[in-house]
Scaffold this motif. Structure first.
Motif, PDB file in Angstrom:
ATOM      1  N   LEU A 286       2.518   6.989  -6.622  1.00 29.78           N
ATOM      2  CA  LEU A 286       1.595   8.055  -7.013  1.00 29.78           C
ATOM      3  C   LEU A 286       2.211   9.420  -6.732  1.00 29.78           C
ATOM      4  O   LEU A 286       2.130  10.331  -7.570  1.00 29.78           O
TER       5      LEU A 286
ATOM      6  N   ILE B 224      -1.328  14.125  -0.619  1.00 32.69           N
ATOM      7  CA  ILE B 224      -0.754  12.774  -0.688  1.00 32.69           C
ATOM      8  C   ILE B 224       0.307  12.599   0.396  1.00 32.69           C
ATOM      9  O   ILE B 224       0.369  11.565   1.071  1.00 32.69           O
TER      10      ILE B 224
ATOM     11  N   ASP C  46      -1.242  12.210   3.805  1.00 34.76           N
ATOM     12  CA  ASP C  46      -1.872  10.892   3.904  1.00 34.76           C
ATOM     13  C   ASP C  46      -0.825   9.804   4.142  1.00 34.76           C
ATOM     14  O   ASP C  46      -1.019   8.910   4.978  1.00 34.76           O
ATOM     15  N   ILE C  47       0.297   9.882   3.424  1.00 31.00           N
ATOM     16  CA  ILE C  47       1.357   8.882   3.584  1.00 31.00           C
ATOM     17  C   ILE C  47       1.928   8.920   5.001  1.00 31.00           C
ATOM     18  O   ILE C  47       2.121   7.875   5.642  1.00 31.00           O
TER      19      ILE C  47
ATOM     20  N   HIS D  53       0.839  -1.203   0.000  1.00 32.64           N
ATOM     21  CA  HIS D  53       0.000   0.000   0.000  1.00 32.64           C
ATOM     22  C   HIS D  53       0.875   1.255   0.000  1.00 32.64           C
ATOM     23  O   HIS D  53       0.588   2.225  -0.713  1.00 32.64           O
TER      24      HIS D  53
ATOM     25  N   LYS E 156       2.460   1.848  -3.361  1.00 32.34           N
ATOM     26  CA  LYS E 156       1.477   2.362  -4.314  1.00 32.34           C
ATOM     27  C   LYS E 156       1.312   3.873  -4.142  1.00 32.34           C
ATOM     28  O   LYS E 156       1.303   4.631  -5.123  1.00 32.34           O
ATOM     29  N   GLU E 157       1.197   4.329  -2.896  1.00 30.07           N
ATOM     30  CA  GLU E 157       1.062   5.764  -2.630  1.00 30.07           C
ATOM     31  C   GLU E 157       2.355   6.512  -2.974  1.00 30.07           C
ATOM     32  O   GLU E 157       2.327   7.633  -3.492  1.00 30.07           O
ATOM     33  N   TYR E 158       3.476   5.876  -2.676  1.00 28.27           N
ATOM     34  CA  TYR E 158       4.786   6.463  -2.968  1.00 28.27           C
ATOM     35  C   TYR E 158       4.944   6.661  -4.479  1.00 28.27           C
ATOM     36  O   TYR E 158       5.421   7.708  -4.935  1.00 28.27           O
TER      37      TYR E 158
END
Length: 214
Positions: free
Chosen positions: A13, A64, A67-68, A6, A9-11
């Motif tokens: 993005l 982002i 959130d991370i 997860h 995936k965010e990284y």
């Protein structure tokens, strides 16, 4: 899917959005330079219109990052990159603001002083700043601290050119003098933001301040 997946995936993005922002800001400065050279009002307006998209992207990157940090509590190099992402985005957004300043001045000149001729030093400054931007983009995409350091050193050249602008305006026409100085100040600030970006690139990759490596 594991928490690490997860996070990655965010990284990914986050990095993709930064790459997109770098590309948009590069386009903005490039168009502003060409509009200035040709006094193209339509191209200058495109620079102004692009600014909203860049502002929105800056806010998206900030969201982002928050959130991370809240969800994954990253450490080490991951944390450095995530924290630096906000600084990178903020500097890019400010560079885009200066591109808008160039564009707005270009539109005014095209309407009011169509025979305006920029000083040779100002033209050289534009070229040098474009080169700095291209090198910074390359350093970011390749994660190359050597390119970042060499680009950072170019700021001294920009400062010297900025000081020289007022001395080579033909006939010292007051309108030309003021406009050349206003453009050079914006270019000098763009160069300052690019040096900030280079410092962040080095910090992300090494965890050290750029000045420590010179």
């Amino acid at each position: 899917m594991t928490e690490r997946h997860h996070f990655e995936k965010e990284y990914s993005l986050l990095r993709a959005e930064l790459v997109k922002m770098v590309s948009l800001v590069s386009d903005s400065i490039d168009m502003a330079s060409k509009a200035f050279e040709t006094l193209d009002r339509n191209l200058a307006q495109r620079v102004i219109d692009l600014d909203n998209e860049i502002d929105n992207l800056n806010r998206e990157i900030e969201n982002i990052v928050y959130d991370i940090i809240a969800r994954f509590n990253p450490l080490g190099k991951d944390l450095r990159y995530v924290v630096a992402a906000i600084k990178l985005a903020n500097n890019l957004e400010r560079i885009a603001d200066h591109a808008c300043n160039f564009a707005e001045k270009t539109i005014w000149i095209a309407q009011n002083l169509p025979n305006f001729v920029p000083s040779q030093t100002l033209k050289e400054m534009f070229g040098r700043v474009i080169q700095m931007l291209q090198n910074t983009v390359l350093a970011f995409s390749r994660r190359d601290i050597n390119i970042a350091i060499e680009t950072w050193k170019m700021d001294d050249i920009i400062d010297d050119l900025d000081r020289k602008v007022t001395s080579d305006v033909e006939n010292k026409d007051p309108h030309a003098l003021v406009l050349n100085v206003l453009f050079s100040r914006d270019l000098e600030r763009v160069a300052d933001h690019l040096t900030n970006l280079c410092e962040e690139i080095v910090f992300i990759e090494t965890g050290r301040e750029l000045r420590e490596l010179i």
